[in-house]
Design a protein around this motif. Structure first.
Motif, PDB file in Angstrom:
ATOM      1  N   TYR A  80      -3.849   2.915   8.474  1.00 37.01           N
ATOM      2  CA  TYR A  80      -4.619   3.850   8.120  1.00 37.01           C
ATOM      3  C   TYR A  80      -3.612   5.275   8.969  1.00 37.01           C
ATOM      4  CZ  TYR A  80      -9.430   2.584   7.227  1.00 37.01           C
ATOM      5  OH  TYR A  80     -10.694   1.945   6.404  1.00 37.01           O
ATOM      6  N   ALA A 116       0.824  -1.122  -0.141  1.00 39.39           N
ATOM      7  CA  ALA A 116       0.003   0.065   0.090  1.00 39.39           C
ATOM      8  C   ALA A 116       0.874   1.082  -0.092  1.00 39.39           C
ATOM      9  CB  ALA A 116      -0.924  -0.043   1.223  1.00 39.39           C
ATOM     10  N   ARG A 155     -10.998   9.895   0.113  1.00 42.56           N
ATOM     11  CA  ARG A 155     -11.638   8.645  -0.435  1.00 42.56           C
ATOM     12  C   ARG A 155     -12.588   8.773  -1.431  1.00 42.56           C
ATOM     13  NH1 ARG A 155     -14.481   7.500   4.075  1.00 42.56           N
ATOM     14  NH2 ARG A 155     -16.305   8.379   3.412  1.00 42.56           N
ATOM     15  N   ALA A 165      -6.373   7.367  -6.845  1.00 39.75           N
ATOM     16  CA  ALA A 165      -7.765   6.706  -6.390  1.00 39.75           C
ATOM     17  C   ALA A 165      -7.533   5.289  -5.902  1.00 39.75           C
ATOM     18  CB  ALA A 165      -8.511   6.950  -7.699  1.00 39.75           C
ATOM     19  N   HIS A 166      -6.527   4.556  -6.329  1.00 40.64           N
ATOM     20  CA  HIS A 166      -6.433   3.263  -6.112  1.00 40.64           C
ATOM     21  C   HIS A 166      -5.696   3.284  -4.645  1.00 40.64           C
ATOM     22  CE1 HIS A 166      -5.768  -0.907  -6.585  1.00 40.64           C
ATOM     23  NE2 HIS A 166      -4.505  -0.905  -6.417  1.00 40.64           N
ATOM     24  N   GLU A 167      -4.868   4.121  -4.470  1.00 40.86           N
ATOM     25  CA  GLU A 167      -4.005   4.059  -3.012  1.00 40.86           C
ATOM     26  C   GLU A 167      -4.585   4.622  -2.120  1.00 40.86           C
ATOM     27  OE1 GLU A 167      -1.625   2.084  -2.800  1.00 40.86           O
ATOM     28  OE2 GLU A 167      -1.332   1.537  -4.652  1.00 40.86           O
ATOM     29  N   SER A 168      -5.741   5.520  -2.303  1.00 36.51           N
ATOM     30  CA  SER A 168      -6.462   6.261  -1.045  1.00 36.51           C
ATOM     31  C   SER A 168      -6.633   5.018  -0.094  1.00 36.51           C
ATOM     32  CB  SER A 168      -7.545   6.855  -1.624  1.00 36.51           C
ATOM     33  OG  SER A 168      -8.182   7.049  -0.576  1.00 36.51           O
ATOM     34  N   CYS A 169      -6.288   5.472   1.141  1.00 33.32           N
ATOM     35  CA  CYS A 169      -6.641   4.459   2.352  1.00 33.32           C
ATOM     36  C   CYS A 169      -8.292   4.406   2.468  1.00 33.32           C
ATOM     37  CB  CYS A 169      -5.862   4.587   3.412  1.00 33.32           C
ATOM     38  SG  CYS A 169      -6.810   5.898   4.586  1.00 33.32           S
ATOM     39  N   GLY A 170      -8.857   5.489   2.188  1.00 36.88           N
ATOM     40  CA  GLY A 170     -10.345   5.296   2.060  1.00 36.88           C
ATOM     41  C   GLY A 170     -10.846   5.961   3.589  1.00 36.88           C
ATOM     42  N   GLN A 171     -10.028   6.257   4.543  1.00 29.53           N
ATOM     43  CA  GLN A 171     -10.461   6.574   5.672  1.00 29.53           C
ATOM     44  C   GLN A 171     -11.292   7.927   5.858  1.00 29.53           C
ATOM     45  OE1 GLN A 171      -8.323   7.083   9.989  1.00 29.53           O
ATOM     46  NE2 GLN A 171      -7.219   7.568   8.443  1.00 29.53           N
ATOM     47  N   CYS A 172     -10.608   9.022   5.123  1.00 27.72           N
ATOM     48  CA  CYS A 172     -11.162  10.436   5.294  1.00 27.72           C
ATOM     49  C   CYS A 172     -11.920  10.485   4.163  1.00 27.72           C
ATOM     50  CB  CYS A 172     -10.181  11.313   6.005  1.00 27.72           C
ATOM     51  SG  CYS A 172      -9.119  11.676   4.590  1.00 27.72           S
ATOM     52  N   THR A 173     -13.065  11.061   4.312  1.00 32.14           N
ATOM     53  CA  THR A 173     -14.260  11.494   3.412  1.00 32.14           C
ATOM     54  C   THR A 173     -13.767  12.264   2.150  1.00 32.14           C
ATOM     55  OG1 THR A 173     -15.738  11.612   5.177  1.00 32.14           O
ATOM     56  CG2 THR A 173     -16.685  12.244   2.772  1.00 32.14           C
ATOM     57  N   LYS A 231      -4.586  -2.305   9.999  1.00 33.21           N
ATOM     58  CA  LYS A 231      -4.916  -1.831   8.791  1.00 33.21           C
ATOM     59  C   LYS A 231      -4.125  -0.477   8.855  1.00 33.21           C
ATOM     60  CE  LYS A 231      -8.495  -0.996   5.490  1.00 33.21           C
ATOM     61  NZ  LYS A 231      -9.974  -0.881   5.389  1.00 33.21           N
TER      62      LYS A 231
END
Ligand SMILES: Cc1cc2nc3c(=O)[nH]c(=O)nc-3n(C[C@H](O)[C@H](O)[C@H](O)COP(=O)(O)O)c2cc1C
Ligand code: SF4
Ligand code: SF4
Ligand code: SF4
Ligand code: FES
Lengths: 427, 467
Positions: A187, A168, A350, A339-347, A185
């Motif tokens: 984050y 990641a 993500r 976009a693929h590597e954003s961890c997706g934690q913050c709005t 994870k």
């Protein structure tokens, strides 16, 4: 004048990475000197005097970073950031493959200065040879008493623990690197608290890049002032620059700070492929804003100069782009990566990074509509500065940069449904 | 205490607290999704960004510790535009299917979108879809599209209930909340996530599509399922929305139970048994007085009970640990001198039920054992004492254990046994009266009347005056 070299000071041969070879070129002498004759604070002061700045991307002065740590704390950790994930960057891998011992020596010296008993290396999961070379070197070093209990017969002990990443990019961000080592994870965390106060396992922690730490032995061997004399006043020393893209001789180069971009591209790398014109340069890894040929005409490779030109020295990964390249499709590759590597934690990151990728991909398929570019700018504005970690910014900066410098290409693509540069780039 | 300024207002803040906490305590609203007072700080939703000391980089109020003389702006233009941007991102792939979403009306995404969102969406991309009906357990369904990934539910199972059964898997815009192992989400506190989820992602299967929440109103009550005596809200239909023709039973239906914050007793949580309180209450009722299995009038039944008591040589009563303090007091004043008093636990742990844990659940499955014991001591009934008339108060009693005595049974629920009580007098449930219980620590907790009692059902406290 022969240039001072911190890294490229030996010929790479089949066994130049071994302990014996490293010793032959003066390796581990700095460690001996430090452990047997210097106080930790002297080491820190020497690093401060060298003006060394972090090579991981942010360029924070290393000595100062070390000084933030409360040395009275019973447990302090050092983590070497070897996640090297930024597209265009491939310097740490060279260090592992060819001179792992230099990093190990640097880490032990840094550990001594910071009073660290256990230090960590977080190495990129995709690295194979670099990982094997590092493990071989660690084994040699342990057997030679250079790592572990009572190093070189002194009272100082320090172990190095290697942790392989899971692939990641975001785990190169320092707080998520720590979360990942802890087994969670990856984050990133909100700052404050900063790692220097509450880092790995809630203990004060210093995180440094591979190149940063591998520079330490040289500084201690030759003196901080000697190092500070190289490069520019505010940005001292030499740095590894990885050049990729449309040049005749891509590769890794060690150059003093303040070296000219033009010289790097046209002399060291032998100019643009196929004698084409230069179109653009991404100066420091894919997240740094793109620069036009006119902007690099006189530009020098040091943090201040690149910043003044509106970009960043970053990790030193120079991506050279020749005339004829479609910047829309290039940006699409970058936006897909983030976009693929954003961890997706913050709005904001993500949603925003995926949204930008959707729009840019749509444009690059000829389905762009009026208003897309304004929309993109609105998204980057919503992301930048509003996220937990800097990946949100890293995803936005290329978009802003490309739209600013190559807006006409995007407008053309939207209006005509096709690229200004149809077909493949002929080299 | 230190002073800080929020929007030109000087407010007192506790040292070490965050800007968000100080603001909320002082009645200043800062929007927040991921912050929850009982959970760790995640700082991931970013809707609480505020301006601190005029610095250009906005800080999440939920993670910003107060400092003396700090100046916070919650309505600066940059703050408003950052908030609007965050709402734009939240709504980007949010289905916005409020029309068929049970959360509508009490949904924070809905609320903030109206208050802080942009006037018009700027996206023209098709929305990304995720799984819509995700089985979590027999109790809960998860709609991943509506989830805003605030991680409250995940932190709840890690930090409060400690089952760690939920997690966020994948990364980036593909992230979604999921069960972490194959088994259902069978945490005994699982239903609390329904309440803390700021959006309609986690929904009760039982309540699903039963009612729009704006037809309902909460009434303060107490859970009677164990000696913790948690404060709960019982949700009933608002008078204004009473159904007047078909489906009148809706007017006396308890639609759902939710935790009512009570820092003294249960904090903000209750257990799943508490969430099922309305089902427990909805068992078949004893609706009319009976004598030896035949329906009679209230007067006939009381007369017969009086006759039995008057003729008794050795009468006794078995008290109910579901009786309120007020009823116990009425009994003490009016009837207790004439009868021998015994106590019992109406309910014992059922098979498969969590007997006791270190969060809320207590092994004593009755709400008012504390008061019963405090007022009358603790003495189990023994058939050997040769009582000729026994008044049994409360349900779950086995008549055969009472020997040859005549039985006068005061109960809310229809007894399911072969033998019949000589006199059966239906009494009201906790939903049909108000009163207080003392929980196992002796803390008094009040419950209000939710529904009117059925006509032939009486309050136990009134009965004692007549016997
Ligand atoms: C998204 C992201 C990815 C990063 N990846 C790396 C990396 O791969 N290697 C690295 O050394 N630093 C990386 N960094 C920078 C680190 O956060 C940190 O600044 C650096 O390791 C500090 O070391 P230095 O002071 O020696 O530069 C990354 C930062 C961000 C925000
Ligand atoms: S900015 Fe992106 S990568 Fe960083 S924490 Fe937020 S979602 Fe994760
Ligand atoms: S399901 Fe609800 S509580 Fe859980 S992360 Fe999603 S929005 Fe938050
Ligand atoms: S802990 Fe006891 S009182 Fe609280 S909700 Fe559960 S059963 Fe009811
Ligand atoms: S409430 Fe502060 S970031 Fe979510």
């Amino acid at each position: 004048m022969t240039e001072t070299r911190v890294f490229f000071n030996f010929d790479v041969t089949a066994d130049s990475h071994t302990l014996a070879a490293y010793r032959q070129r003066g390796g581990y002498q700095a460690l001996e000197k430090v452990l047997k004759g210097m106080q930790p604070i002297d080491v820190e002061n020497e690093v401060k005097a060298s003006g060394l700045r972090g090579r991981g991307g942010a360029g924070f002065p290393t000595g100062m970073k070390w000084s933030f740590v409360n040395k009275q704390s019973p447990v302090i950790y050092l983590c070497c950031n070897a996640d090297e994930g930024e597209p265009g960057t491939f310097k740490d891998r060279w260090i592992f493959e060819n001179t792992s011992h230099q990093l190990i020596e640097g880490m032990i010296i840094a550990s001594y200065a910071l009073k660290v008993r256990h230090s960590f290396i977080y190495i990129r999961g995709e690295f194979d040879l670099p990982y094997r070379r590092l493990m071989e070197a660690l084994k040699e070093a342990k057997e030679a008493g250079l790592v572990g209990e009572k190093i070189l017969g002194t009272e100082f002990s320090c172990d190095i623990i290697v942790h392989q990443g899971g692939g990641a990019y975001v785990c190169g961000e320092e707080s998520s690197l720590l979360t990942s080592i802890e087994g969670f994870k990856g984050y990133p965390k909100n700052k404050p608290p900063f790692p220097a106060v509450k880092g790995l396992y809630q203990k004060p922690t210093v995180i440094n890049n591979v190149e940063t730490l591998a520079t330490i032995p040289w500084i201690l061997a030759n003196g901080g002032a000697t190092y500070a004399a190289i490069g520019t006043e505010k940005c001292s020393g030499t740095k590894l620059f990885g050049v990729s893209g449309h040049v005749n001789r891509p590769g890794l180069f060690e150059k003093p700070m303040g070296y000219s971009y033009k010289k790097l591209i046209y002399e060291d790398c032998g100019g643009i492929l196929g004698g084409k014109e230069l179109k653009a340069v991404i100066p420091g890894g894919s997240s740094t804003p793109v620069l036009l040929p006119s902007e690099i005409e006189t530009l020098t490779m040091d943090a201040e100069a690149v910043q003044a030109a509106g970009s960043m020295l970053g990790s030193g990964g120079v991506i050279v782009i020749a005339e004829g390249t479609c910047m829309v499709r290039l940006l699409q590759v970058l936006s897909r990566f983030y976009a693929h590597e954003s961890c997706g934690q913050c709005t904001p990151c993500r949603e925003g990074s995926a949204w930008m990728n959707d729009i840019i991909t749509r444009i690059s398929r000829g389905k762009g509509v009026k208003g897309d570019l304004e929309r993109l700018e609105c998204i980057t504005k919503g992301i930048m500065g509003n996220t937990v970690c800097a990946l949100g910014d890293a995803a936005s900066m290329p978009v802003n940069g490309f739209l600013k410098k190559f807006r006409h290409e995007f407008e053309y693509f939207i209006e005509h449904g096709r690229s200004m540069y149809d077909g493949r780039l002929e080299i | 205490m230190i002073e800080i300024t929020i929007d030109n207002k000087t407010v007192e803040a506790n040292e070490g607290e965050t800007v968000l906490q100080a603001a909320l305590r002082n009645g200043i609203e800062i929007p927040h999704f991921c912050y929850h007072p009982c959970l760790s700080i995640a700082g991931n939703c970013r809707v609480c960004l505020v301006k601190v000391d005029g610095r250009p980089k906005l800080m999440p109020a939920c993670n910003q510790t107060v400092a003396p003389n700090m100046v916070v702006e919650t309505e600066a233009p940059e703050v408003q535009s950052a908030r609007a941007a965050v709402m734009q991102f939240i709504m980007l792939n949010h289905p916005g299917d409020c029309g068929i979403c049970d959360k509508a009306g009490e949904c924070r995404v809905q609320e903030y979108q109206f208050k802080y969102g942009m006037a018009e969406p700027i996206s023209i991309e098709p929305k990304h879809h995720k799984k819509k009906f995700n089985y979590l357990s027999e109790r809960i369904v998860l709609d991943n599209e509506r989830c805003i990934l605030c991680s409250r539910c995940v932190r709840f199972t890690r930090e409060v209930s400690k089952s760690a059964q939920l997690g966020i898997v994948e990364r980036g815009s593909h992230s979604y909340v999921a069960r972490l192992d194959a088994q259902p989400f069978d945490d005994p506190y699982s239903d609390n996530v329904l309440g803390i989820c700021p959006t309609g992602a986690l929904l009760s299967r039982e309540f699903m599509y039963k009612s729009r929440v704006w037809y309902l109103e909460p009434v303060r009550s107490v859970c009677t399922r164990c000696a913790r005596g948690c404060s709960v809200n019982v949700w009933r239909r608002k008078k204004h929305w009473y159904v007047r023709s078909l489906g009148e039973e809706k007017n006396i239906t308890a639609y759902r139970i939710s935790p009512l914050e009570n820092p003294e007793i249960n904090g903000r949580w209750i257990c799943n048994t508490g969430f099922d309180l309305h089902k427990f209450m909805a068992r078949p009722r004893a609706m009319a007085p009976m004598m030896a299995g035949n329906t009679v009038t209230v007067d006939e039944a009381s007369a017969e009970a009086n006759r039995l008591l008057a003729g008794a040589t050795n009468p006794a009563i078995i008290l109910s640990a579901h009786a309120s303090n007020e009823e116990l007091q009425a009994f003490k004043e009016k009837l207790s001198p004439r009868v021998q008093v015994y106590t019992r636990e109406d309910y014992c742990p059922a098979e498969g039920e969590v007997v006791e844990d270190d969060l809320l659940i207590r092994a004593d499955k009755n709400p008012n054992s504390y008061s019963v014991h405090a007022m009358f001591g603790q003495k189990a009934f023994s058939a050997a004492a040769g009582h000729d008339v026994v008044i049994v108060w409360g349900d779950q009693v086995d008549y055969t254990s009472l020997g040859n005595a005549k039985i006068i049974h005061l109960t809310s629920y229809a007894p399911e046994q072969e033998t019949r009580a000589d006199v059966l007098l239906p009494i009201s449930t906790t939903f049909e009266r108000s009163g207080t219980f003392c929980n196992f620590e002796g803390k008094t907790n009040r419950f209000e009347q939710v529904f009117d009692k059925p006509k032939l059902v009486q309050h136990a406290s009134d009965l004692f005056g007549r016997l």
